[in-house]
Design an enzyme around this catalytic site. Sequence first.
Site, PDB file in Angstrom:
ATOM      1  CD  GLU A  66       1.004  -4.778  -4.969  1.00 28.84           C
ATOM      2  OE1 GLU A  66       1.142  -6.066  -5.002  1.00 28.84           O
ATOM      3  OE2 GLU A  66       0.985  -4.023  -5.907  1.00 28.84           O
ATOM      4  CG  ASP A  67       2.067  -0.972  -1.792  1.00 29.12           C
ATOM      5  OD1 ASP A  67       2.378  -1.327  -2.831  1.00 29.12           O
ATOM      6  OD2 ASP A  67       1.051  -0.653  -1.210  1.00 29.12           O
TER       7      ASP A  67
END
Length: 712
Positions: A66-67
Amino acid sequence: MSSYDPTADEALLNRAYVYAMRMHGSQKRASGDPYFAHPIEVAGILTDYRLDTASIVTALLHDVVEDTSATPADIAGLFGEEVAELVEGVTKLSKLELTAEHARQAENLRKFILAISKDVRVLMVKLADRLHNMRTLHFIKSPAKRERIARETLEIYAPLARSIGCHRICAELEDLAFSHLNPVAKAALERRLDKLRNEQGGAVSLVSQEISARLETAGIPARVFGREKHPYSIWRKLQRKSIGFSQLSDIYAFRVIVDSDEDCYRALGVIHRAWPSVPERFKDFISTPKRNNYRSLHTTVVGPRGMRIEMQIRTEAMDLIAEEGVAAHWRYKGQSYGFDSDAAEAAGGRDPLANLRQLVQVLEHGGEAEDLVEHAKMEMYLDQVFVFTPKGQLISLPRGALPLDFAYAVHTNIGDTAIGAKINGELRPLRTELNNGDVVDVVRGPRPAVPPDWRSLAVTGKAKAAIRRHIRQTEKEEFIRLGTATFDQMFERAGKHRRDVSLRPALDRAGVASEPELFEAMGRGRISPADVLDAIFPGLKVETRAAATAERRIEDGKAARLFVRGSGMTAATKLHFAPCCTPVPGDRIVGIQQDDGASLTVHTIDCPTLAQYEDREELWRDLQWTSEAGRDTISRARLTATIRDAPGVLGQACTIIGEAGGNIVNLRMHHRQQDFFDVDFDLDVKDARHLTLIAAALRACPPVEHVDRLKG
Ligand code: MN
């Protein structure tokens, strides 16, 4: 991990640790901590639940896709397919906003449930992730974002944790969300808990000892202890029942832990023979476990000294499942470590994910609302309840909805005239919570009627809007009563009778058309009693002032130097009393030099506003009250109170202030919630001691939860 799983893959864990640390690099959390601290904490939470290697590795990696620049293929290559699938499951969930508007919420919820139903470990990692995010939520700057996350937690994640039996996680999530969503209620509740703990805490060990002794005599080995309930669960109960709490059983539940299923029933027999049981409070979740496999006997008895005592009787194994649910079943068995589905089935006799799986089937077959009625389990996930009109029309309402919500959802006229409800053909109270599939027939009266206990009778916006109209009306009547009482007191003191005079001049001065409006304006503090008296008896004004003690008001300006002295003051210095902390004689005070150089603002030494001057020492002036200040003077001060909502409580509070010699100049109500409201009083008082006395008198009044000086 090695303390509970001899097969834990240390090399894989190390690789995941290093990889996540490297990928998150210099990213920071809102708290200012390195981002990597977050996956470590999440993994730590899950080791408390003794989860397997793949789950812990997933926790370490749960935010890298996700990051960071990592891809699902990278994860699969480095850590294998099992971990890659788990990480993908968690990543999918992170993108869904579950409290969006209705249509999007339904779709997001569908994706959400599909993702978590494949493997319960995805849900466990997600719950641990949310738990750590909630523990650190106060670092998030945006109030709107904090509220969204807290609401989502309360509405989606906490029920999910409960649905798989993870009571400990559920309770912590609820309490954290509660303190963000309703800080006033949380604080009021905790103060009351403190008080009850002081009063009744000692009784807990006495009761435990007494129960232990009885069981020992009967030859049943048992461990007995009192556990304090969580604030949010108490709050939920208070909201449901709209009553106060005062009994031991409202705060503590006693656990009786015995060796076997059989001993549970034997212990129950001993307890019921020793003390009378409270009817309808006995529940047998051993023969009929809850859907999340919770097993226990529940009973409430009237115990020693007439105290109600709530008891949960269970074995050690049942207790572990009650606290940890699904997570209680990871163990080392045969050659490997993992989820022991045999043990899970033996403990509860059913698959903990059965609810989710069933739901997924419905969703995969394009299920509609009507199908969901069949699957009543859905209520746990969608905050909805589906009910019917007598003609068969489907009405969907938020979970927890009551007949009045239903009535307003059908038509405003029906809501306005509702006086009762038939549910499935039987007349039921208006506070009956509606269940999926209920047929509701509203019983109507001839004209709009407000149920006397409307406060707890609705959850939907439409019904609440109608109820708010009634709140305003009730409030207005209360202010009129208050104003009338003030008016009559004033006349009595002046030796006059209301019937002898025309109030016209007072109506004109207040700019209102009728007497009730005048009284309302007085009740709300829009016109002072002195002004009203002055309008009606222009000559009397002097007379009453002369008769009363020579009161001098401590006010802003040059004359204030009579009451306050201090360093660096000249004849020209003007004093201004800060409106934030409203200092009164007896308070420790400090002066802040204003930009014009000729005036000082007087604050109490503990006023939060002073923080902004901390590094500007040159502006600070030492000030003291003079001996003139306490001598027949009056000054303005401010109190804020949190009061439990009930008819007439505001009038009661005002009477107390009046009897304590305080003069209410103005009052303002705000933060009205279901059970509590906050009200600020502007008061004329003699000095700090007088103000303390008034506050103490208010605190002694039962509906008053909390009283404080208003500062900052
Ligand atoms: Mn995370």
